[in-house]
Design a protein around this motif. Sequence first.
Motif, short mmCIF file in Angstrom:
data_model
loop_
_atom_site.label_atom_id
_atom_site.label_comp_id
_atom_site.label_asym_id
_atom_site.label_seq_id
_atom_site.Cartn_x
_atom_site.Cartn_y
_atom_site.Cartn_z
N ILE A 24 11.83 -8.54 14.19
CA ILE A 24 11.63 -7.85 12.90
C ILE A 24 12.76 -8.20 11.94
CG2 ILE A 24 11.64 -5.58 11.79
CD1 ILE A 24 10.17 -4.52 14.31
N PRO A 28 10.76 -12.07 10.51
CA PRO A 28 9.65 -11.17 10.13
C PRO A 28 8.36 -11.91 9.77
CG PRO A 28 11.26 -11.28 8.37
CD PRO A 28 11.86 -11.98 9.55
N TYR A 32 5.20 -10.87 12.04
CA TYR A 32 4.10 -10.12 11.46
C TYR A 32 2.85 -10.97 11.28
CZ TYR A 32 6.97 -6.03 11.07
OH TYR A 32 7.75 -4.95 11.39
N TYR A 35 0.30 -10.56 13.86
CA TYR A 35 -0.54 -9.37 13.71
C TYR A 35 -1.50 -9.49 12.53
CZ TYR A 35 2.63 -7.02 16.97
OH TYR A 35 3.36 -6.65 18.07
N ILE A 37 -0.51 -10.03 9.42
CA ILE A 37 0.16 -9.45 8.25
C ILE A 37 1.03 -10.52 7.62
CG2 ILE A 37 1.80 -7.68 7.45
CD1 ILE A 37 1.01 -6.08 10.02
N PRO A 39 3.91 -10.69 5.00
CA PRO A 39 4.83 -10.01 4.09
C PRO A 39 5.59 -10.96 3.15
CG PRO A 39 5.85 -10.25 6.22
CD PRO A 39 4.48 -10.85 6.33
N LEU A 45 8.06 -4.44 0.94
CA LEU A 45 7.38 -4.33 2.23
C LEU A 45 8.30 -4.81 3.35
CD1 LEU A 45 4.91 -3.75 3.99
CD2 LEU A 45 4.09 -6.06 3.45
N LEU A 46 8.97 -5.94 3.15
CA LEU A 46 9.90 -6.44 4.16
C LEU A 46 11.01 -5.43 4.43
CD1 LEU A 46 10.17 -10.20 3.21
CD2 LEU A 46 9.47 -9.29 5.43
N GLU A 48 10.85 -2.20 4.08
CA GLU A 48 10.26 -1.08 4.82
C GLU A 48 9.98 -1.45 6.27
OE1 GLU A 48 8.90 2.83 5.34
OE2 GLU A 48 10.12 1.93 3.78
N LEU A 49 9.51 -2.66 6.50
CA LEU A 49 9.21 -3.10 7.86
C LEU A 49 10.48 -3.27 8.70
CD1 LEU A 49 6.42 -5.73 7.10
CD2 LEU A 49 6.12 -3.47 8.14
N LYS A 50 11.57 -3.69 8.05
CA LYS A 50 12.83 -3.91 8.76
C LYS A 50 13.61 -2.61 9.00
CE LYS A 50 13.66 -8.69 7.37
NZ LYS A 50 14.60 -9.61 6.73
#
Length: 133
Positions: A24, A28, A32, A35, A37, A39, A45-46, A48-50
């Motif tokens: 992650i 990333p 992702y 999946y 996704i 980003p 978004l990155l 938030e994902l991290k």
Amino acid sequence: MNTLLTRLLLALGAVAALGLSLAILFLPGPFYASYGIDPTGQTSLLNELKAPALVIMAGGLIQAHAIVQPRGQAFALGIGLVFYLGFGLARPAALASDGLPSTALLGAMGFEIAIGLLFGLALWRDRLPANSG
């Protein structure tokens, strides 16, 4: 309870958590993408994902430490239970509200729930009195 199975479960949980957190944080895009996704170019978004990556890493490090330090095993098992079941059981709620995700995310849900239940079983067994056969 310092059994080989407990240590193997902690190792599995630690490797999964550490691998996940490192992917992650540092890979990333490819992570992702697996999946479905993308980003790329989405800075918010990155971010938030991290955000949870270091919490995931800390949980993995605690699990890894408990492999060699049996006194911390109950705590590490509790972390594994909360971490894996927390993620795993949040996914059915997302399924109900958002619909079907990629098959890779469904596989992640299955893994998270299964390993979370194993952590719960190990924690429960750890709490049994030593004489209860």
